[in-house]
Design an enzyme around this catalytic site. Structure first.
Site, PDB file in Angstrom:
ATOM      1  N   CYS A   1       0.930  -1.342  -0.009  1.00 54.23           N
ATOM      2  CA  CYS A   1       0.011   0.032   0.042  1.00 54.23           C
ATOM      3  C   CYS A   1       0.844   1.561   0.133  1.00 54.23           C
ATOM      4  O   CYS A   1       1.530   1.632  -0.924  1.00 54.23           O
ATOM      5  CB  CYS A   1      -0.810  -0.222   1.351  1.00 54.23           C
ATOM      6  N   ARG A  54     -12.126   6.948  -1.402  1.00 53.97           N
ATOM      7  CA  ARG A  54     -11.037   5.845  -0.977  1.00 53.97           C
ATOM      8  C   ARG A  54     -11.745   4.532  -1.452  1.00 53.97           C
ATOM      9  O   ARG A  54     -12.595   4.356  -1.553  1.00 53.97           O
ATOM     10  CB  ARG A  54     -10.906   5.895   0.376  1.00 53.97           C
ATOM     11  N   HIS A  88      -3.480  -5.446   2.420  1.00 53.25           N
ATOM     12  CA  HIS A  88      -3.244  -5.658   3.877  1.00 53.25           C
ATOM     13  C   HIS A  88      -3.838  -6.893   4.285  1.00 53.25           C
ATOM     14  O   HIS A  88      -4.598  -7.349   3.532  1.00 53.25           O
ATOM     15  CB  HIS A  88      -3.671  -4.380   4.422  1.00 53.25           C
TER      16      HIS A  88
HETATM   17  N1  GLN Z   1      -1.835   6.808   2.230  1.00 52.15           N
HETATM   18  C1  GLN Z   1      -2.110   6.016   1.014  1.00 52.15           C
HETATM   19  C2  GLN Z   1      -3.338   6.375   0.385  1.00 52.15           C
HETATM   20  O1  GLN Z   1      -4.170   6.431   0.926  1.00 52.15           O
HETATM   21  C3  GLN Z   1      -1.731   4.635   1.507  1.00 52.15           C
HETATM   22  C4  GLN Z   1      -2.625   4.275   2.500  1.00 52.15           C
HETATM   23  C5  GLN Z   1      -2.246   2.796   3.054  1.00 52.15           C
HETATM   24  O2  GLN Z   1      -1.065   2.296   3.085  1.00 52.15           O
HETATM   25  N2  GLN Z   1      -3.561   1.873   3.433  1.00 52.15           N
HETATM   26  O3  GLN Z   1      -3.415   5.799  -0.845  1.00 52.15           O
END
Ligand code: GLN
Length: 247
Positions: free
Chosen positions: A95, A128, A192
């Site tokens: 990620c 998101r 993850h």
């Molecule tokens: N900050 C990054 C995003 O939102 C990665 C987030 C994460 O590692 N879950 O794209």
């Protein structure tokens, strides 16, 4: 003589979302169960890491703020990382850590330079992408299952190929059907979960690549993975059967 692998865990205190550090535990245990010695060295901000004797490096995910701190620290060590991956060092990045592998990523309105280790770049969009995820990949005999939560949209250039194809969830950008990147011994992914305990095939692929590089022999004895594979199968079946609708 006993075989031994060294794992470098990059910035564990900053990039450790959704149990990402469990990936290190999983690698260590799978080595130990096979009688292969394992040393884990943590790299913290301000350290001058040497990767010359490292076999597997791992970097997890995190918030934009933490990712920015790590990016600056990693850019300072760019040559060390580049030499490591060019020499076939195994690198797993999840990620936020994955996004740092590319040419650039977008932090708010600011385009931030990445490590340029993989031909890819990341911009961002609303909403998101938050979901359970299942992909199929050449590095795992089972579907790879996990969880994703990212604002970033990652795009692969012609010099990079995806880790796999999305069967459920969003992946790199929610549109291409691609998830992650696979470049030599570099694996980048939005998954993850943590990734490796639920996907032992991926853990063993990483270990095998590292053994091959270090000892010229990737032979891995079998382990009893019945619990891990049952967990994997439950999630894959639940998500792919269409019986359970998730938002
Ligand atoms: N900050 C990054 C995003 O939102 C990665 C987030 C994460 O590692 N879950 O794209």
């Amino acid at each position: 003589m006993a075989r031994k692998l060294k794992i470098s865990h990059l910035f564990p205190e900053l990039l450790n979302l959704y149990g990402d550090s469990g990936n290190i535990l999983c690698l260590s245990k799978r080595l130990e169960w096979r009688g292969i010695d394992c040393e884990v060295a943590e790299v913290h901000v301000g350290d001058r890491p040497s990767l010359s004797d490292v076999d597997i490096a791992f970097i997890g995910g995190g918030s934009d703020r933490e990712q920015r701190i790590v990016c600056d620290a990693l850019l300072a060590e760019h040559d060390e990382l580049k030499a490591f991956v060019d020499d076939g060092g195994v690198l797993l990045a999840v990620c936020g850590g994955y996004q740092l592998l590319g040419e650039s990523y977008l932090m708010g309105e600011e385009k931030v330079a990445g490590l340029g280790l993989v031909d890819m770049w990341t911009d961002r969009k609303e909403p998101r992408l938050i979901s359970n995820i299942v992909i199929e990949s050449e590095i795992s005999p089972q579907p790879i299952v996990g969880y994703e939560n990212h604002g970033g949209r990652t795009h692969l250039g012609s010099g990079a190929k995806p880790l796999g194809r999305v069967l459920y969830g969003n992946g790199n950008d929610g549109a291409s059907g691609e998830e992650g990147c696979l470049a030599g011994n570099i694996v980048g992914t939005y998954i993850h979960g943590p990734l490796l305990p639920k996907n032992p095939g991926v853990a063993d692929w990483l270990i095998a690549r590292a053994l091959e590089r270090r000892f010229g022999d990737a032979t891995l004895g079998p382990l009893d993975d019945s619990v891990e594979l049952a967990a994997n199968a439950v999630m894959a079946e639940r998500l792919l059967s269409g019986k359970v609708k998730e938002d």
